[in-house]
Design a protein around this motif. Structure first.
Motif, PDB file in Angstrom:
ATOM      1  N   HIS A  63       0.887  -1.368  -0.051  1.00 56.45           N
ATOM      2  CA  HIS A  63       0.116   0.027  -0.169  1.00 56.45           C
ATOM      3  C   HIS A  63       1.196   0.979  -0.068  1.00 56.45           C
ATOM      4  O   HIS A  63       0.098   2.286  -0.312  1.00 56.45           O
ATOM      5  N   ILE A  64       2.156   1.236   0.374  1.00 54.25           N
ATOM      6  CA  ILE A  64       3.263   2.343   0.447  1.00 54.25           C
ATOM      7  C   ILE A  64       4.376   2.699  -0.780  1.00 54.25           C
ATOM      8  O   ILE A  64       4.796   3.424  -1.133  1.00 54.25           O
ATOM      9  N   LEU A  65       4.557   1.303  -1.609  1.00 52.28           N
ATOM     10  CA  LEU A  65       5.297   1.085  -2.731  1.00 52.28           C
ATOM     11  C   LEU A  65       4.333   1.477  -3.752  1.00 52.28           C
ATOM     12  O   LEU A  65       4.009   0.893  -4.945  1.00 52.28           O
ATOM     13  N   THR A  66       4.108   2.901  -4.354  1.00 56.18           N
ATOM     14  CA  THR A  66       3.594   3.698  -5.365  1.00 56.18           C
ATOM     15  C   THR A  66       4.344   3.940  -6.445  1.00 56.18           C
ATOM     16  O   THR A  66       5.706   3.908  -5.993  1.00 56.18           O
ATOM     17  N   ASN A  67       4.119   3.712  -7.370  1.00 56.47           N
ATOM     18  CA  ASN A  67       4.875   4.956  -8.689  1.00 56.47           C
ATOM     19  C   ASN A  67       6.027   4.375  -8.651  1.00 56.47           C
ATOM     20  O   ASN A  67       6.655   3.516  -8.748  1.00 56.47           O
ATOM     21  N   MET A  68       7.484   5.469  -8.421  1.00 55.13           N
ATOM     22  CA  MET A  68       8.953   5.343  -8.634  1.00 55.13           C
ATOM     23  C   MET A  68       9.433   4.198  -7.461  1.00 55.13           C
ATOM     24  O   MET A  68      10.224   3.715  -7.725  1.00 55.13           O
ATOM     25  N   THR A  69       9.077   3.946  -6.262  1.00 59.31           N
ATOM     26  CA  THR A  69       9.456   3.025  -5.335  1.00 59.31           C
ATOM     27  C   THR A  69       9.100   1.707  -5.501  1.00 59.31           C
ATOM     28  O   THR A  69      10.359   0.772  -5.228  1.00 59.31           O
ATOM     29  N   GLY A  70       7.879   1.403  -6.040  1.00 54.25           N
ATOM     30  CA  GLY A  70       7.369   0.193  -5.985  1.00 54.25           C
ATOM     31  C   GLY A  70       8.371  -0.376  -7.655  1.00 54.25           C
ATOM     32  O   GLY A  70       9.124  -1.038  -7.756  1.00 54.25           O
ATOM     33  N   MET A  71       7.992   0.708  -9.327  1.00 52.15           N
ATOM     34  CA  MET A  71       8.805  -0.223  -9.974  1.00 52.15           C
ATOM     35  C   MET A  71      10.408   0.582  -9.178  1.00 52.15           C
ATOM     36  O   MET A  71      11.038  -1.092  -9.842  1.00 52.15           O
ATOM     37  N   VAL A  72      11.442   0.486  -8.831  1.00 45.69           N
ATOM     38  CA  VAL A  72      12.626   0.618  -8.143  1.00 45.69           C
ATOM     39  C   VAL A  72      12.809  -1.000  -7.716  1.00 45.69           C
ATOM     40  O   VAL A  72      13.994  -1.819  -7.496  1.00 45.69           O
ATOM     41  N   VAL A  73      11.666  -0.590  -6.377  1.00 45.72           N
ATOM     42  CA  VAL A  73      12.145  -2.338  -5.376  1.00 45.72           C
ATOM     43  C   VAL A  73      11.744  -3.279  -6.452  1.00 45.72           C
ATOM     44  O   VAL A  73      12.692  -4.135  -6.483  1.00 45.72           O
ATOM     45  N   ALA A  74      10.571  -3.611  -7.999  1.00 46.72           N
ATOM     46  CA  ALA A  74      10.987  -4.182  -8.644  1.00 46.72           C
ATOM     47  C   ALA A  74      12.239  -5.160  -9.198  1.00 46.72           C
ATOM     48  O   ALA A  74      12.288  -5.955  -9.187  1.00 46.72           O
ATOM     49  N   MET A  75      12.606  -3.675 -10.064  1.00 44.27           N
ATOM     50  CA  MET A  75      13.581  -4.016 -11.042  1.00 44.27           C
ATOM     51  C   MET A  75      14.729  -4.583 -10.165  1.00 44.27           C
ATOM     52  O   MET A  75      15.874  -5.403 -10.465  1.00 44.27           O
ATOM     53  N   THR A  76      15.339  -3.874  -9.256  1.00 42.70           N
ATOM     54  CA  THR A  76      16.755  -3.905  -8.309  1.00 42.70           C
ATOM     55  C   THR A  76      16.506  -5.445  -7.193  1.00 42.70           C
ATOM     56  O   THR A  76      17.369  -6.216  -7.980  1.00 42.70           O
ATOM     57  N   THR A  77      15.083  -5.401  -7.235  1.00 44.22           N
ATOM     58  CA  THR A  77      14.462  -7.215  -7.039  1.00 44.22           C
ATOM     59  C   THR A  77      15.344  -8.509  -7.401  1.00 44.22           C
ATOM     60  O   THR A  77      15.652  -9.142  -7.445  1.00 44.22           O
ATOM     61  N   GLY A  78      14.702  -8.103  -8.987  1.00 47.31           N
ATOM     62  CA  GLY A  78      14.536  -9.238  -9.767  1.00 47.31           C
ATOM     63  C   GLY A  78      15.914  -8.998  -9.978  1.00 47.31           C
ATOM     64  O   GLY A  78      16.616 -10.337 -10.936  1.00 47.31           O
ATOM     65  N   LEU A  79      16.614  -7.627 -10.656  1.00 47.68           N
ATOM     66  CA  LEU A  79      17.465  -7.488 -11.168  1.00 47.68           C
ATOM     67  C   LEU A  79      18.921  -8.646 -10.245  1.00 47.68           C
ATOM     68  O   LEU A  79      19.512  -9.695 -11.118  1.00 47.68           O
ATOM     69  N   MET A  80      18.848  -8.515  -8.872  1.00 45.59           N
ATOM     70  CA  MET A  80      20.045  -8.723  -7.856  1.00 45.59           C
ATOM     71  C   MET A  80      19.832 -10.533  -8.071  1.00 45.59           C
ATOM     72  O   MET A  80      20.945 -11.396  -7.596  1.00 45.59           O
ATOM     73  N   SER A  81      18.153 -10.968  -7.913  1.00 42.53           N
ATOM     74  CA  SER A  81      18.514 -12.361  -7.358  1.00 42.53           C
ATOM     75  C   SER A  81      18.757 -12.232  -8.783  1.00 42.53           C
ATOM     76  O   SER A  81      19.147 -14.122  -8.440  1.00 42.53           O
ATOM     77  N   ASN A  82      18.172 -12.323  -9.701  1.00 42.08           N
ATOM     78  CA  ASN A  82      18.311 -13.230 -10.884  1.00 42.08           C
ATOM     79  C   ASN A  82      19.690 -13.110 -11.261  1.00 42.08           C
ATOM     80  O   ASN A  82      20.452 -14.233 -12.276  1.00 42.08           O
ATOM     81  N   LEU A  83      20.961 -12.048 -11.083  1.00 45.56           N
ATOM     82  CA  LEU A  83      22.003 -11.936 -11.134  1.00 45.56           C
ATOM     83  C   LEU A  83      22.584 -13.178 -10.831  1.00 45.56           C
ATOM     84  O   LEU A  83      23.489 -13.795 -11.293  1.00 45.56           O
ATOM     85  N   THR A  84      22.365 -13.401  -9.213  1.00 44.81           N
ATOM     86  CA  THR A  84      22.744 -14.238  -8.649  1.00 44.81           C
ATOM     87  C   THR A  84      22.991 -15.540  -9.158  1.00 44.81           C
ATOM     88  O   THR A  84      23.288 -16.475  -9.248  1.00 44.81           O
ATOM     89  N   ILE A  85      21.134 -15.304  -9.148  1.00 47.44           N
ATOM     90  CA  ILE A  85      20.791 -17.029  -9.863  1.00 47.44           C
ATOM     91  C   ILE A  85      21.783 -17.611 -11.225  1.00 47.44           C
ATOM     92  O   ILE A  85      22.025 -18.758 -11.078  1.00 47.44           O
ATOM     93  N   GLY A  86      21.471 -16.673 -12.324  1.00 53.87           N
ATOM     94  CA  GLY A  86      22.530 -17.076 -13.281  1.00 53.87           C
ATOM     95  C   GLY A  86      24.077 -17.397 -12.989  1.00 53.87           C
ATOM     96  O   GLY A  86      24.600 -18.392 -13.125  1.00 53.87           O
ATOM     97  N   VAL A  87      24.895 -16.553 -12.223  1.00 55.63           N
ATOM     98  CA  VAL A  87      25.960 -16.952 -11.368  1.00 55.63           C
ATOM     99  C   VAL A  87      25.937 -18.272 -11.786  1.00 55.63           C
ATOM    100  O   VAL A  87      27.140 -19.248 -11.347  1.00 55.63           O
ATOM    101  N   ILE A  88      24.909 -18.893 -10.520  1.00 55.64           N
ATOM    102  CA  ILE A  88      25.025 -20.274 -10.208  1.00 55.64           C
ATOM    103  C   ILE A  88      24.936 -20.919 -10.523  1.00 55.64           C
ATOM    104  O   ILE A  88      25.415 -22.352 -10.767  1.00 55.64           O
ATOM    105  N   LEU A  89      23.543 -20.562 -11.982  1.00 55.26           N
ATOM    106  CA  LEU A  89      23.507 -21.923 -12.679  1.00 55.26           C
ATOM    107  C   LEU A  89      24.393 -21.999 -13.760  1.00 55.26           C
ATOM    108  O   LEU A  89      24.252 -22.746 -14.078  1.00 55.26           O
ATOM    109  N   GLY A  90      24.954 -20.848 -13.911  1.00 54.66           N
ATOM    110  CA  GLY A  90      26.441 -21.120 -15.011  1.00 54.66           C
ATOM    111  C   GLY A  90      27.686 -21.264 -14.467  1.00 54.66           C
ATOM    112  O   GLY A  90      28.494 -22.950 -14.971  1.00 54.66           O
TER     113      GLY A  90
END
Length: 205
Positions: free
Chosen positions: A26-53
């Motif tokens: 309810h408090i993650l609106t507009n830019m804050t929500g997009m930053v949280v989604a992009m950063t979490t998705g990027l860092m999680s999958n970057l680390t997962i990609g390294v492990i899978l590689g």
């Protein structure tokens, strides 16, 4: 051992971020929500990609394909409580991180896996901690009394940032890093299967 610890840390911290976003959507609106989604998705999958590689060495197609599947899953889960735009941001950032992570994991020599895993895990923990602090700060600012907010606007000053809870950050950052250090040390100990070197190896002529 460090590889298994890395997989466990990525799983636990990604689930924690998804749950934290769900609870505070309810408090993650507009830019804050997009930053949280992009950063979490990027860092999680970057680390997962390294492990899978590393897990699928010499088979970049498989590691990249599995990374992309995780990108869609994590991007959707992290962005679904917010908005469709956050879902797209999470998936887009995740695909970029997953593909680059798989290539990076493929290129790292096996003797340097532990060093790379330690760097990636430490960076992942630090960034997710910043994401959680960002959400906590927004929650703190939303909870400010109306009178205080009006006085802030009149004085053109800023609302104080959310207080940092030392106990939480000690558990969230310091404890996992200590576990990673122990896992890395145990991975290089003689009990891991490598006989201790005497420093006087015989060389064939």
């Amino acid at each position: 051992m460090l590889l298994n610890i890395s997989i466990l840390i990525v799983f636990i911290y990604t689930v924690l971020c998804i749950m934290f976003v769900q609870l505070n959507r309810h408090i993650l609106t507009n830019m804050t929500g997009m930053v949280v989604a992009m950063t979490t998705g990027l860092m999680s999958n970057l680390t997962i990609g390294v492990i899978l590689g590393m897990l699928f060495a010499q088979n970049l197609v498989v590691s990249t394909g599995i990374s992309i599947l995780f990108c869609f899953l994590i991007g959707y889960l992290i962005g679904r409580p917010l908005s469709l735009l956050a879902v797209i941001e999470g998936i887009g950032g995740g695909i970029m991180g997953g593909v680059h992570g798989a290539m990076l994991g493929e290129m790292i020599p096996k003797r340097q896996w532990d060093v790379m895993l330690f760097i990636m895990d430490a960076m992942f923990i630090a960034v997710t901690a910043l994401v959680i602090y960002l959400i906590q700060d927004r929650k703190h600012r939303e909870g400010e009394p109306v009178a205080a907010v009006s006085s802030v606007k009149e004085n053109r000053s800023t609302v104080p940032a959310a207080p940092v809870r030392t106990s939480f950050w000690m558990i969230y950052i310091v404890l996992p890093v200590v576990i990673l250090c122990v896992a890395a040390w145990m991975g290089h100990s003689p009990s891991a299967g490598e006989p201790p070197s005497s420093g006087h190896e015989m060389h064939s002529m």
